[in-house]
Design a protein around this motif. Structure first.
Motif, PDB file in Angstrom:
ATOM      1  N   ARG A  11      24.643  17.191  49.473  1.00 54.49           N
ATOM      2  CA  ARG A  11      23.584  17.065  50.477  1.00 54.49           C
ATOM      3  C   ARG A  11      22.334  17.819  50.032  1.00 54.49           C
ATOM      4  NH1 ARG A  11      25.616  19.545  55.254  1.00 54.49           N
ATOM      5  NH2 ARG A  11      26.952  17.723  55.415  1.00 54.49           N
ATOM      6  N   ARG A  45      20.524  15.851  47.392  1.00 54.96           N
ATOM      7  CA  ARG A  45      19.781  14.712  47.958  1.00 54.96           C
ATOM      8  C   ARG A  45      18.493  15.186  48.626  1.00 54.96           C
ATOM      9  NH1 ARG A  45      25.028  12.954  49.285  1.00 54.96           N
ATOM     10  NH2 ARG A  45      24.836  13.790  51.396  1.00 54.96           N
ATOM     11  N   TYR A  46      18.587  16.261  49.402  1.00 52.26           N
ATOM     12  CA  TYR A  46      17.388  16.797  50.054  1.00 52.26           C
ATOM     13  C   TYR A  46      16.384  17.282  49.006  1.00 52.26           C
ATOM     14  CZ  TYR A  46      19.787  16.773  54.602  1.00 52.26           C
ATOM     15  OH  TYR A  46      20.430  16.410  55.737  1.00 52.26           O
ATOM     16  N   GLY A  79      14.633  14.351  47.556  1.00 51.51           N
ATOM     17  CA  GLY A  79      13.621  13.849  48.499  1.00 51.51           C
ATOM     18  C   GLY A  79      12.379  14.717  48.523  1.00 51.51           C
ATOM     19  N   ILE A  80      12.567  16.031  48.562  1.00 51.86           N
ATOM     20  CA  ILE A  80      11.418  16.949  48.581  1.00 51.86           C
ATOM     21  C   ILE A  80      10.635  16.833  47.273  1.00 51.86           C
ATOM     22  CG2 ILE A  80      10.760  19.389  48.574  1.00 51.86           C
ATOM     23  CD1 ILE A  80      13.119  19.857  50.521  1.00 51.86           C
TER      24      ILE A  80
END
Length: 168
Positions: free
Chosen positions: A108, A111-112, A115-116
């Motif tokens: 997780r 993935r974050y 994205g950032i």
């Protein structure tokens, strides 16, 4: 007087306390008033063994004192072993569950982070495309560099002694 010890001679009836208490064999108690009291020694016996059961000779002595002691002792050892096995199973299950949760949290976080990072690069590129190259570069590069440093420091923490190795 009965029950008192005095400094008188052994023939004195006052020192014969045991005679009043036991009719079988009188014991004379004497008090030594000399400067050099008699030496005393304490003799002890210690026995050690490993494992849940004592040696067979000791079990036989238990059986003489308390009939069925050996069966009770074996039953107790079997219950204790069963309990330990259950606790070991629970511990292993809890560790497996913790490792699964850690793996999910890492995925997780990645993935974050992705994205950032994508948002930082796109934002920096858009700002740079509108004519502000330096601010766009700082935003794009700063976002990616910050994420990289977080991943590196997080990896060091996970490789420490408090965390188990996680294989991917």
């Amino acid at each position: 007087m009965p029950g008192q010890i005095s400094d008188s001679s052994p023939e004195d009836p006052k020192t014969d306390v045991a005679d009043e208490l036991m009719d079988e064999k009188p014991i004379n108690i004497q008090v030594n008033t000399s400067a050099n009291p008699p030496q005393r020694s304490l003799v002890g016996y210690a026995s050690m063994y490993g494992g849940p059961l004592p040696p067979a000779e000791e079990i036989a002595r238990y059986e003489k004192v308390l009939p069925d002691a050996a069966n009770r002792l074996f039953a107790m050892v079997e219950r204790e072993q069963s309990h330990r096995h259950k606790m070991d199973e629970k511990l292993a299950e809890a560790q497996i569950e913790d490792m699964k949760k850690m793996r999910l949290e890492r995925a997780r976080g990645q993935r974050y982070g992705l994205g950032i990072g994508v948002v930082a690069i796109i934002s920096g590129s858009l700002i740079a495309s509108f004519g502000a190259e330096w601010p766009g570069g700082v935003i794009g590069f700063g976002g990616v560099a910050t994420l990289a440093s977080v991943f590196v420091s997080g990896r060091r923490r996970l490789d420490g002694p408090d965390y188990p190795e996680i294989e991917e």
